[in-house]
Write an enzyme that holds these catalytic residues in place. Structure first.
Site, mmCIF file in Angstrom:
data_model
loop_
_atom_site.group_PDB
_atom_site.id
_atom_site.type_symbol
_atom_site.label_atom_id
_atom_site.label_comp_id
_atom_site.label_asym_id
_atom_site.label_seq_id
_atom_site.Cartn_x
_atom_site.Cartn_y
_atom_site.Cartn_z
ATOM 1 N N GLY B 12 0.826 -1.213 0.000
ATOM 2 C CA GLY B 12 0.000 0.000 0.000
ATOM 3 C C GLY B 12 0.854 1.253 0.000
ATOM 4 C CB SER B 143 -6.034 1.007 13.564
ATOM 5 O OG SER B 143 -6.863 2.070 14.017
ATOM 6 C CE1 TYR B 156 -9.160 0.328 8.868
ATOM 7 C CE2 TYR B 156 -9.466 1.103 11.115
ATOM 8 C CZ TYR B 156 -8.691 0.998 9.989
ATOM 9 O OH TYR B 156 -7.428 1.542 9.968
ATOM 10 C CB ALA B 158 -13.561 -7.120 13.209
#
Lengths: 81, 248
Positions: B12, B143, B156, B158
């Site tokens: 990414g 995060s 998200y 999870a």
């Protein structure tokens, strides 16, 4: 070197590096009784992919990892054809 | 740094945090392989800038990480082209938000596929190469949402909590082969992923943070560089939070 001999050679190398002693490697011996533990087997598969250019456990549809030394060798012999 | 540059795969890496990580690691002398679907303008510029300066190097490897079945070949080809992989930074992720009750199933599936399944499978193939070498570093970008709650980010959250569990157990599994596995947990960052955040939400996050500001992508990139470096050789299975004190 034949596929079988390459596998035996690499098994001996991994065992040496991990401070393990290999037992008798007859075809019907269970892989986990060979002297290598599951992590040692994982290293073996990684090294064999480099040496033989082959990972039969990714290309095969069979989700079960072989149980015996003989089945393990066979997976590589079949995979190379 | 050794005479031979260490290869680090950053997923990414065409924009946002991934691009900042790629830039930082390149400046630190690593040979960075930037995996992304397409070569963004900023990534093209970063590659050109590296060619002008005499730091590490930055290479683009086009790949859609949603194509999980093609990951084994990706890793095989990268190893062939670049040699041993020293580091892996699992950064690529999507940040779909919205009330779970009305989130389309395909969006939920995409979240799990890109944020959890894909990095786990990629790590499987990269860690094997590291095992053969007897050394390596893996950094998973999680995060703070993986351990605190935020309405609208349940799916998200999870996927990010999954990466924290993955980090700890894999660290135990491969530790004795000389491979360190850690995670960073950024707080809210100003990137495309958080553009959905309203001004008011942003202000609230800032008000709640100990340092009264947001962390930025360079702060997180510094943490990733630290975890990849020799100074972090005794750190494994941990989570480094970079959130300007939001969760303090």
């Amino acid at each position: 070197m034949s596929i079988k001999l390459t596998i035996m050679d690499e098994m001996a190398r991994v065992a040496r590096e991990h401070g393990k002693t290999l037992g008798q490697l007859d075809d019907d011996v269970a892989l986990l009784d060979s002297g290598l533990d599951s992590l040692g087997l994982a290293v073996l598969v990684a090294r064999l992919e480099d040496r033989l250019g082959l990972d039969p456990f990714t290309t095969s549809d069979d989700v079960q990892f072989p149980v015996t030394v003989g089945d393990f060798v066979k997976a590589y012999e079949h995979g190379s054809h | 740094m050794n005479d031979k540059p260490r290869n680090v795969l950053v997923t990414g890496a065409s924009r946002g945090l991934g691009l900042a990580i790629a830039r930082r690691l390149t400046a630190a002398g690593y040979r960075v392989i930037a995996v992304a679907r397409s070569k963004s303008k900023p990534l093209t510029e970063a590659i050109a800038a590296v060619e002008r300066d005499a730091h590490g190097s930055l290479h683009f490897a086009p790949f859609d990480l949603g194509k999980v079945e093609a990951i084994p070949d990706l890793v095989k080809n990268l190893r062939k082209e670049f040699g041993p992989l020293y580091g892996l930074v699992n950064n690529a992720a999507v940040g779909h938000d919205g009330a779970l009750a009305v989130m389309h199933n395909s969006r939920i599936e995409e979240l799990v596929r890109l944020n959890t399944l894909s990095p786990i499978v990629l790590t499987k193939y990269v860690v094997r190469a590291m095992m053969a070498e007897g050394a390596g570093r893996i950094v998973n970008v999680a995060s703070i949402i993986g351990f605190t709650g935020y309405s609208g980010l349940a799916a998200y959250a999870a996927t990010k909590a999954a990466m924290l569990g993955f980090t700890r157990s894999l660290a135990r599994e491969v530790g004795r082969l000389g491979i360190n596995v850690n995670a960073v947990a950024p707080g809210f960052l100003d990137t495309e992923m958080t553009h959905g955040l309203t001004g008011e939400q942003r202000e609230r996050v800032i008000r709640r943070s100990a340092l009264r500001r947001l962390a930025d992508v360079d702060d997180v990139a510094n943490a990733v560089e630290f975890l990849l470096g020799d100074q972090a050789r005794s750190i494994s299975g941990t989570v480094l939070t970079v959130d300007a004190g939001t969760t303090a």
